[in-house]
Scaffold this motif. Structure first.
Motif, PDB file in Angstrom:
ATOM      1  N   THR A  41       0.838  -1.208   0.000  1.00 32.77           N
ATOM      2  CA  THR A  41       0.000   0.000   0.000  1.00 32.77           C
ATOM      3  C   THR A  41       0.867   1.250   0.000  1.00 32.77           C
ATOM      4  O   THR A  41       0.513   2.251  -0.628  1.00 32.77           O
ATOM      5  CB  THR A  41      -0.979   0.000   1.195  1.00 32.77           C
ATOM      6  OG1 THR A  41      -0.248  -0.071   2.426  1.00 32.77           O
ATOM      7  CG2 THR A  41      -1.956  -1.161   1.107  1.00 32.77           C
ATOM      8  N   ALA A  42       2.018   1.200   0.683  1.00 31.81           N
ATOM      9  CA  ALA A  42       2.944   2.336   0.677  1.00 31.81           C
ATOM     10  C   ALA A  42       3.446   2.599  -0.732  1.00 31.81           C
ATOM     11  O   ALA A  42       3.449   3.742  -1.206  1.00 31.81           O
ATOM     12  CB  ALA A  42       4.128   2.065   1.609  1.00 31.81           C
ATOM     13  N   GLY A  43       3.866   1.548  -1.406  1.00 29.30           N
ATOM     14  CA  GLY A  43       4.410   1.687  -2.752  1.00 29.30           C
ATOM     15  C   GLY A  43       3.383   2.187  -3.754  1.00 29.30           C
ATOM     16  O   GLY A  43       3.681   3.067  -4.569  1.00 29.30           O
ATOM     17  N   MET A  44       2.188   1.639  -3.696  1.00 34.33           N
ATOM     18  CA  MET A  44       1.157   2.068  -4.644  1.00 34.33           C
ATOM     19  C   MET A  44       0.757   3.517  -4.419  1.00 34.33           C
ATOM     20  O   MET A  44       0.600   4.279  -5.374  1.00 34.33           O
ATOM     21  CB  MET A  44      -0.069   1.140  -4.566  1.00 34.33           C
ATOM     22  CG  MET A  44       0.177  -0.226  -5.136  1.00 34.33           C
ATOM     23  SD  MET A  44      -1.315  -1.221  -5.309  1.00 34.33           S
ATOM     24  CE  MET A  44      -1.871  -1.360  -3.629  1.00 34.33           C
ATOM     25  N   SER A  45       0.589   3.908  -3.157  1.00 37.87           N
ATOM     26  CA  SER A  45       0.219   5.299  -2.895  1.00 37.87           C
ATOM     27  C   SER A  45       1.371   6.236  -3.256  1.00 37.87           C
ATOM     28  O   SER A  45       1.143   7.351  -3.735  1.00 37.87           O
ATOM     29  CB  SER A  45      -0.235   5.493  -1.449  1.00 37.87           C
ATOM     30  OG  SER A  45       0.787   5.179  -0.538  1.00 37.87           O
ATOM     31  N   ASP A  46       2.598   5.784  -3.072  1.00 39.42           N
ATOM     32  CA  ASP A  46       3.761   6.581  -3.441  1.00 39.42           C
ATOM     33  C   ASP A  46       3.787   6.850  -4.948  1.00 39.42           C
ATOM     34  O   ASP A  46       3.999   7.989  -5.380  1.00 39.42           O
ATOM     35  CB  ASP A  46       5.038   5.868  -3.004  1.00 39.42           C
ATOM     36  CG  ASP A  46       6.277   6.698  -3.244  1.00 39.42           C
ATOM     37  OD1 ASP A  46       6.996   6.418  -4.230  1.00 39.42           O
ATOM     38  OD2 ASP A  46       6.534   7.630  -2.470  1.00 39.42           O
ATOM     39  N   VAL A  47       3.560   5.831  -5.740  1.00 41.26           N
ATOM     40  CA  VAL A  47       3.538   6.003  -7.197  1.00 41.26           C
ATOM     41  C   VAL A  47       2.412   6.959  -7.598  1.00 41.26           C
ATOM     42  O   VAL A  47       2.619   7.884  -8.398  1.00 41.26           O
ATOM     43  CB  VAL A  47       3.368   4.640  -7.910  1.00 41.26           C
ATOM     44  CG1 VAL A  47       3.051   4.828  -9.388  1.00 41.26           C
ATOM     45  CG2 VAL A  47       4.618   3.792  -7.730  1.00 41.26           C
ATOM     46  N   ALA A  48       1.237   6.765  -7.021  1.00 44.45           N
ATOM     47  CA  ALA A  48       0.085   7.605  -7.378  1.00 44.45           C
ATOM     48  C   ALA A  48       0.301   9.061  -6.981  1.00 44.45           C
ATOM     49  O   ALA A  48      -0.011   9.972  -7.742  1.00 44.45           O
ATOM     50  CB  ALA A  48      -1.185   7.058  -6.722  1.00 44.45           C
ATOM     51  N   MET A  49       0.868   9.303  -5.797  1.00 40.52           N
ATOM     52  CA  MET A  49       1.048  10.694  -5.372  1.00 40.52           C
ATOM     53  C   MET A  49       2.139  11.374  -6.179  1.00 40.52           C
ATOM     54  O   MET A  49       2.040  12.564  -6.490  1.00 40.52           O
ATOM     55  CB  MET A  49       1.298  10.794  -3.859  1.00 40.52           C
ATOM     56  CG  MET A  49       2.620  10.335  -3.370  1.00 40.52           C
ATOM     57  SD  MET A  49       2.669  10.380  -1.558  1.00 40.52           S
ATOM     58  CE  MET A  49       4.418  10.144  -1.295  1.00 40.52           C
ATOM     59  N   ASN A  50       3.183  10.641  -6.553  1.00 33.82           N
ATOM     60  CA  ASN A  50       4.221  11.230  -7.395  1.00 33.82           C
ATOM     61  C   ASN A  50       3.694  11.521  -8.797  1.00 33.82           C
ATOM     62  O   ASN A  50       4.014  12.560  -9.378  1.00 33.82           O
ATOM     63  CB  ASN A  50       5.454  10.333  -7.455  1.00 33.82           C
ATOM     64  CG  ASN A  50       6.373  10.561  -6.276  1.00 33.82           C
ATOM     65  OD1 ASN A  50       7.100  11.536  -6.236  1.00 33.82           O
ATOM     66  ND2 ASN A  50       6.312   9.666  -5.291  1.00 33.82           N
ATOM     67  N   ALA A  51       2.870  10.634  -9.335  1.00 34.60           N
ATOM     68  CA  ALA A  51       2.278  10.869 -10.653  1.00 34.60           C
ATOM     69  C   ALA A  51       1.387  12.112 -10.627  1.00 34.60           C
ATOM     70  O   ALA A  51       1.432  12.942 -11.540  1.00 34.60           O
ATOM     71  CB  ALA A  51       1.486   9.646 -11.100  1.00 34.60           C
ATOM     72  N   LEU A  52       0.601  12.236  -9.585  1.00 36.08           N
ATOM     73  CA  LEU A  52      -0.259  13.415  -9.473  1.00 36.08           C
ATOM     74  C   LEU A  52       0.587  14.671  -9.239  1.00 36.08           C
ATOM     75  O   LEU A  52       0.279  15.743  -9.767  1.00 36.08           O
ATOM     76  CB  LEU A  52      -1.285  13.240  -8.354  1.00 36.08           C
ATOM     77  CG  LEU A  52      -2.475  14.175  -8.397  1.00 36.08           C
ATOM     78  CD1 LEU A  52      -3.204  14.113  -9.731  1.00 36.08           C
ATOM     79  CD2 LEU A  52      -3.437  13.849  -7.274  1.00 36.08           C
ATOM     80  N   GLY A  53       1.672  14.536  -8.497  1.00 40.13           N
ATOM     81  CA  GLY A  53       2.588  15.657  -8.307  1.00 40.13           C
ATOM     82  C   GLY A  53       3.184  16.125  -9.630  1.00 40.13           C
ATOM     83  O   GLY A  53       3.285  17.335  -9.888  1.00 40.13           O
ATOM     84  N   VAL A  54       3.547  15.196 -10.495  1.00 44.90           N
ATOM     85  CA  VAL A  54       4.074  15.549 -11.817  1.00 44.90           C
ATOM     86  C   VAL A  54       2.996  16.235 -12.653  1.00 44.90           C
ATOM     87  O   VAL A  54       3.266  17.221 -13.355  1.00 44.90           O
ATOM     88  CB  VAL A  54       4.620  14.294 -12.536  1.00 44.90           C
ATOM     89  CG1 VAL A  54       4.891  14.575 -14.007  1.00 44.90           C
ATOM     90  CG2 VAL A  54       5.876  13.793 -11.844  1.00 44.90           C
ATOM     91  N   GLU A  55       1.764  15.735 -12.544  1.00 51.35           N
ATOM     92  CA  GLU A  55       0.657  16.356 -13.282  1.00 51.35           C
ATOM     93  C   GLU A  55       0.460  17.817 -12.837  1.00 51.35           C
ATOM     94  O   GLU A  55       0.322  18.714 -13.670  1.00 51.35           O
ATOM     95  CB  GLU A  55      -0.624  15.553 -13.051  1.00 51.35           C
ATOM     96  CG  GLU A  55      -1.811  16.017 -13.844  1.00 51.35           C
ATOM     97  CD  GLU A  55      -3.030  15.157 -13.582  1.00 51.35           C
ATOM     98  OE1 GLU A  55      -4.085  15.734 -13.237  1.00 51.35           O
ATOM     99  OE2 GLU A  55      -2.937  13.920 -13.711  1.00 51.35           O
ATOM    100  N   VAL A  56       0.464  18.045 -11.544  1.00 48.67           N
ATOM    101  CA  VAL A  56       0.312  19.414 -11.029  1.00 48.67           C
ATOM    102  C   VAL A  56       1.522  20.260 -11.432  1.00 48.67           C
ATOM    103  O   VAL A  56       1.372  21.423 -11.834  1.00 48.67           O
ATOM    104  CB  VAL A  56       0.111  19.407  -9.494  1.00 48.67           C
ATOM    105  CG1 VAL A  56       0.160  20.816  -8.926  1.00 48.67           C
ATOM    106  CG2 VAL A  56      -1.201  18.721  -9.136  1.00 48.67           C
ATOM    107  N   GLU A  57       2.693  19.682 -11.330  1.00 52.12           N
ATOM    108  CA  GLU A  57       3.912  20.389 -11.725  1.00 52.12           C
ATOM    109  C   GLU A  57       3.820  20.834 -13.193  1.00 52.12           C
ATOM    110  O   GLU A  57       4.179  21.972 -13.528  1.00 52.12           O
ATOM    111  CB  GLU A  57       5.111  19.474 -11.522  1.00 52.12           C
ATOM    112  CG  GLU A  57       6.452  20.102 -11.795  1.00 52.12           C
ATOM    113  CD  GLU A  57       7.579  19.157 -11.466  1.00 52.12           C
ATOM    114  OE1 GLU A  57       8.315  19.449 -10.501  1.00 52.12           O
ATOM    115  OE2 GLU A  57       7.743  18.126 -12.164  1.00 52.12           O
ATOM    116  N   ASN A  58       3.340  19.966 -14.060  1.00 56.04           N
ATOM    117  CA  ASN A  58       3.184  20.314 -15.477  1.00 56.04           C
ATOM    118  C   ASN A  58       2.166  21.441 -15.674  1.00 56.04           C
ATOM    119  O   ASN A  58       2.358  22.309 -16.514  1.00 56.04           O
ATOM    120  CB  ASN A  58       2.797  19.087 -16.296  1.00 56.04           C
ATOM    121  CG  ASN A  58       3.946  18.119 -16.437  1.00 56.04           C
ATOM    122  OD1 ASN A  58       5.112  18.489 -16.325  1.00 56.04           O
ATOM    123  ND2 ASN A  58       3.621  16.856 -16.668  1.00 56.04           N
TER     124      ASN A  58
END
Length: 183
Positions: free
Chosen positions: A114-131
């Motif tokens: 669960t840590a790994g999956m949430s980590d991937v999802a939050m980083n992906a969303l962070g990249v989306e916001v960053e873009n």
């Protein structure tokens, strides 16, 4: 209201929301880390057995991380992150209720997954916001993770110092962090 101004407010709001999720993720890690000695004692495992059990979060994350992309694609990044961060925060309770080595290894596998999956999802969303912002924010988001880890560690240290049962501490922390992470 000008559409561009409204869009900027939405992006700024998304940045703060993702930053809060990073902090929540870090707080779970900090909360867990401070209670490892209590968990070791409660599960009745030796230092070597604890070392073995502590390999299972990495195994769980390695197995589950590829699933996060599929989940995000299927449900959308924000919905996926809400669900995955809830699973991660709630998984905080599991290690403190493990009565033996086998159970501890299994729950730490789930904890890591669960840590790994949430980590991937939050980083992906962070990249989306960053873009959408058109500027770098990832270092700040990871800084928020560290702030969360410090807060979780401080709360865990206080709970341990007061002699609070880790099952109670982790249940309360999981409840608060789930609400903050999903909101």
């Amino acid at each position: 209201m000008d559409a561009e101004v409204y869009g900027q407010r939405e992006v700024r709001r998304a940045r703060y929301a993702v930053g809060a999720v990073f902090a929540v993720h870090g707080a779970v890690t900090g909360s867990f880390a401070t209670r490892v000695p209590w968990i070791q004692d409660h599960a009745g495992v030796s230092p070597g057995q604890l070392g073995l059990a502590l390999a299972f979060p990495a195994l769980g994350a390695s197995v589950a991380m590829p699933l996060a992309g599929r989940i995000s694609h299927r449900f959308g990044a924000r919905t996926a992150l809400r669900g995955l961060i809830a699973l991660w925060t709630l998984a905080l309770v599991l290690p403190s209720v493990a009565p033996n080595l086998l159970t501890l290894c299994l729950v730490l596998f789930v904890y890591g997954a669960t840590a790994g999956m949430s980590d991937v999802a939050m980083n992906a969303l962070g990249v989306e916001v960053e873009n959408r912002l058109d500027r770098s924010i990832m270092s700040g988001l990871h800084g928020m993770w560290s702030v969360g880890a410090l807060i979780g560690s401080a709360a865990g240290t206080l709970a341990a110092h007061l002699g609070t049962d880790a099952r109670l501490h982790h249940t309360l922390a999981a409840g608060v962090l789930t609400v903050v992470g999903v909101a």
